[in-house]
Write an enzyme that holds these catalytic residues in place. Structure first.
Site, mmCIF file in Angstrom:
data_model
loop_
_atom_site.group_PDB
_atom_site.id
_atom_site.type_symbol
_atom_site.label_atom_id
_atom_site.label_comp_id
_atom_site.label_asym_id
_atom_site.label_seq_id
_atom_site.Cartn_x
_atom_site.Cartn_y
_atom_site.Cartn_z
ATOM 1 N N GLY A 1 55.366 5.625 40.835
ATOM 2 C CA GLY A 1 56.217 5.348 39.689
ATOM 3 C C GLY A 1 55.995 3.917 39.252
ATOM 4 N N ASP B 1 56.028 10.317 48.221
ATOM 5 C CA ASP B 1 56.650 9.950 46.939
ATOM 6 C C ASP B 1 57.570 8.756 47.095
ATOM 7 O OD1 ASP B 1 57.796 9.850 44.464
ATOM 8 O OD2 ASP B 1 59.088 11.596 44.761
ATOM 9 N N VAL C 1 62.909 10.196 50.805
ATOM 10 C CA VAL C 1 64.317 10.098 50.442
ATOM 11 C C VAL C 1 64.693 8.618 50.482
ATOM 12 C CG1 VAL C 1 66.695 10.730 51.023
ATOM 13 C CG2 VAL C 1 64.861 12.439 51.238
ATOM 14 N N GLY C 2 64.720 8.034 49.293
ATOM 15 C CA GLY C 2 65.171 6.649 49.157
ATOM 16 C C GLY C 2 64.157 5.525 49.223
ATOM 17 N N GLY D 1 57.783 4.112 46.952
ATOM 18 C CA GLY D 1 57.619 2.948 47.820
ATOM 19 C C GLY D 1 56.208 2.406 47.919
ATOM 20 N N CYS E 1 65.325 3.072 43.616
ATOM 21 C CA CYS E 1 66.297 3.943 44.291
ATOM 22 C C CYS E 1 67.388 3.151 44.968
ATOM 23 C CB CYS E 1 65.625 4.735 45.406
ATOM 24 S SG CYS E 1 64.312 5.759 44.860
ATOM 25 N N ARG F 1 63.113 2.885 34.835
ATOM 26 C CA ARG F 1 64.459 3.195 35.326
ATOM 27 C C ARG F 1 64.468 4.376 36.279
ATOM 28 N NH1 ARG F 1 67.553 5.549 30.004
ATOM 29 N NH2 ARG F 1 66.454 7.526 29.887
ATOM 30 N N GLY F 2 65.312 4.266 37.286
ATOM 31 C CA GLY F 2 65.485 5.362 38.242
ATOM 32 C C GLY F 2 66.081 6.558 37.525
HETATM 33 P P1 XMP Z 1 58.234 3.990 43.130
HETATM 34 O O1 XMP Z 1 58.461 3.199 44.391
HETATM 35 O O2 XMP Z 1 56.789 4.269 42.881
HETATM 36 O O3 XMP Z 1 58.939 5.401 43.409
HETATM 37 O O4 XMP Z 1 58.915 3.358 41.970
HETATM 38 C C1 XMP Z 1 58.944 6.465 42.494
HETATM 39 C C2 XMP Z 1 59.842 7.576 43.008
HETATM 40 O O5 XMP Z 1 61.192 7.146 43.115
HETATM 41 C C3 XMP Z 1 62.048 8.301 43.099
HETATM 42 N N1 XMP Z 1 63.156 8.050 42.171
HETATM 43 C C4 XMP Z 1 64.428 7.856 42.515
HETATM 44 N N2 XMP Z 1 65.024 7.886 43.727
HETATM 45 N N3 XMP Z 1 67.105 7.345 42.699
HETATM 46 C C5 XMP Z 1 66.368 7.625 43.810
HETATM 47 O O6 XMP Z 1 66.942 7.657 44.911
HETATM 48 C C6 XMP Z 1 66.562 7.307 41.444
HETATM 49 O O7 XMP Z 1 67.244 7.020 40.458
HETATM 50 C C7 XMP Z 1 65.158 7.573 41.355
HETATM 51 N N4 XMP Z 1 64.312 7.658 40.313
HETATM 52 C C8 XMP Z 1 63.089 7.946 40.843
HETATM 53 C C9 XMP Z 1 61.190 9.462 42.659
HETATM 54 O O8 XMP Z 1 60.938 10.258 43.797
HETATM 55 C C10 XMP Z 1 59.944 8.787 42.117
HETATM 56 O O9 XMP Z 1 58.805 9.610 42.144
#
Ligand code: XMP
Length: 478
Positions: free
Chosen positions: A362, A339, A300-301, A341, A306, A387-388
């Site tokens: 990601g 998942d 989470v986060g 970080g 994120c 993008r998130g």
């Molecule tokens: P990394 O660090 O590899 O993480 O870029 C990928 C994961 O980030 C999550 N994710 C989000 N979490 N807001 C969030 O709080 C977002 O907009 C967002 N987009 C992705 C997700 O779990 C992904 O696998």
């Protein structure tokens, strides 16, 4: 506040203490693991279900290398299913239902079909599935009279090399080689098409011995679903396309909405492996497992795009989350996925040592050729958009909102739009990651990931320790 405040740690707060090792070469380190109950992987890597990370191209390359990709859910159901189909069809021992058209189809139709499905050839059959011929992309490349029937462009049955149904793969390979052909249709005694063997699939089998495959020799692939709207219909359509695993994606997985979704999907699709998340606590993990999931996604986060922790004040630093969730999940024999970080192989080793059986990536994959993100050039350097999934514009597009200020202002984003450096092919990124993982296992005296988890001894480091661990007192050449 009755209880004392617990301390949450993340990757940079710790190191793995080196231990006596009997591992003499990195190759001795075995990276096999489980994604969830029922699905094994040769490497502990999962590509993130984000629209700038995983569609069919990414999922195919990750599965060939021994991991798995989860196709994101931000596209119409038909397109989502088509992405899954592309991966399932990317290779197989025998393609049981090759692409076909009838003899009345036009060259235009066949060419468009091949283009749409990314296929280099198509078989022509009659109503009784009797094979009439084959057309390859090359046959129609310079064709000008596109409204002629396909039979005018095909290589007819009389000139086709075929083999009987059930021909062993070694023999099929020999026939392909002897005739210097790419495709070998399999036909029954009545001349009806029953399958197709391609030299590309055979080459790929030899080249990627660790590929993640299903029992029919097809690449495995997962797909994400949400918790609202068309999620049940989507789940069913994906399962009908033989997706290997569904991942229920919800920012706060320790919620009644998540449990209700797990139960509803389980009732509609009883046999498909189900992963749910995200959670960051032992209680969240136990509650999801009690609902019947086969894997739990943790984080989470921590993700690089994120802003959940900034916006909501909620979250658990990722190493502590993995330790707590991993312990709870191990009691039930269910794997967890770390998942978010992960910035490099060091973080991957720490995540796996802390209790995760795989890690979802990601950022590290978003800059690769296979990601669907757009390419951008800035100051002469190449980047890709990343993008998130809870960022402002992504959320706006998803809601089908016109981009007007008053409506945009209703969105509370928990992620950002960004760009990451172009990193070349995903396979090369995985080579570095898995190489680093193997070295890390050997520092911990582990030949398997189970041993890594069992042997791991973390030590906390100070800021001075973190600085010492980076290149320092030198001017890097690049
Ligand atoms: P990394 O660090 O590899 O993480 O870029 C990928 C994961 O980030 C999550 N994710 C989000 N979490 N807001 C969030 O709080 C977002 O907009 C967002 N987009 C992705 C997700 O779990 C992904 O696998």
């Amino acid at each position: 506040m009755a209880e004392p405040i617990e301390i949450g740690l993340t990757f940079d707060d710790v190191l793995l203490v080196p231990q006596r090792s009997a591992v003499s070469t990195r190759r001795q380190a075995d990276t096999r693991t489980r994604l969830c109950r029922g699905i094994e992987l040769a490497i502990p890597v999962v590509s993130a279900s984000m629209d700038t990370v995983t569609e069919a191209a990414m999922a195919s390359v990750i599965a060939r290398e021994g991991g798995i990709g989860i196709i994101h859910r931000f596209l119409p159901i038909a397109d989502h299913v088509a992405e899954v189909r592309r991966v399932k069809r990317a290779e197989s021992v025998v393609i049981e239902t090759p692409y076909t058209v009838g003899p009345e189809a036009t060259i235009r139709h066949a060419a468009a079909f091949m283009e749409e499905h990314g296929s280099a050839g198509i078989l022509v059959i009659d109503r009784d599935r009797r094979l009439l011929g084959i057309v390859t992309a090359r046959d129609v490349l310079f064709e000008e009279e596109l409204d002629r029937p396909i039979t005018a462009a095909m290589t007819p049955r009389a000139r086709l090399i075929t083999a009987p149904a059930g021909t062993p793969i070694e023999q099929a390979k020999e026939i392909l080689h002897r005739h210097r052909i790419e495709k070998l249709p399999l036909v029954d005694a009545e001349g009806r098409l029953v399958g197709l063997v391609t030299s590309r699939d055979i080459r790929s089998r030899l080249r990627y011995p660790d590929a993640t495959k299903d029992e029919k020799g097809r690449l495995r692939v997962g797909a994400a679903i949400g918790v609202r709207g068309d999620f049940l219909e989507r789940a069913e359509a994906l399962v009908n396309e033989e997706v290997d695993v569904l991942v229920i994606d919800i920012a706060h997985g320790h919620s009644d909405l998540a449990f209700a979704t797990v139960e509803a999907v389980r009732a509609r699709c009883p046999d498909v492996p189900l992963i749910a998340g995200n959670v960051a606590t032992a209680e969240g993990t136990r509650d999801l497992i009690a609902c019947g999931v086969d894997g739990v996604k943790v984080g989470v986060g921590p993700g690089s795009t994120c802003t959940t922790r900034v916006v909501t004040g909620a979250g658990v630093p990722q190493l502590t989350a993995i330790l707590n969730c991993g312990e709870a999940a191990a009691e039930a024999g269910v794997p967890i996925i770390a998942d978010g970080g992960i910035r490099g192989s060091g973080d991957l080793v720490k995540a796996l040592a802390a209790g995760a059986e795989t890690a979802m990536l990601g950022n590290l994959l978003a800059g690769t050729e296979e990601s669907p993100g757009a390419s951008v050039t800035r100051n002469g350097r190449q980047y890709k958009v990343y993008r998130g999934m809870a960022s402002l514009w992504t959320s706006a597009e998803r809601r089908d909102m016109p981009h007007e200020d008053e409506l945009l202002s209703e969105i509370v984003p928990e992620g950002i739009e960004a760009m990451v450096p172009h990193r070349g092919g995903a396979a090369a990124v995985l080579t570095q990651l898995v190489g680093g993982l193997r070295s890390g296992m050997s520092y911990c005296g582990a030949t398997t990931l189970a041993e890594l988890r069992a042997n791991a001894r973390f030590i906390r480091v100070t800021d001075a320790g973190v600085r010492e661990g980076m290149p320092h007192d030198v001017d890097p050449l690049s």
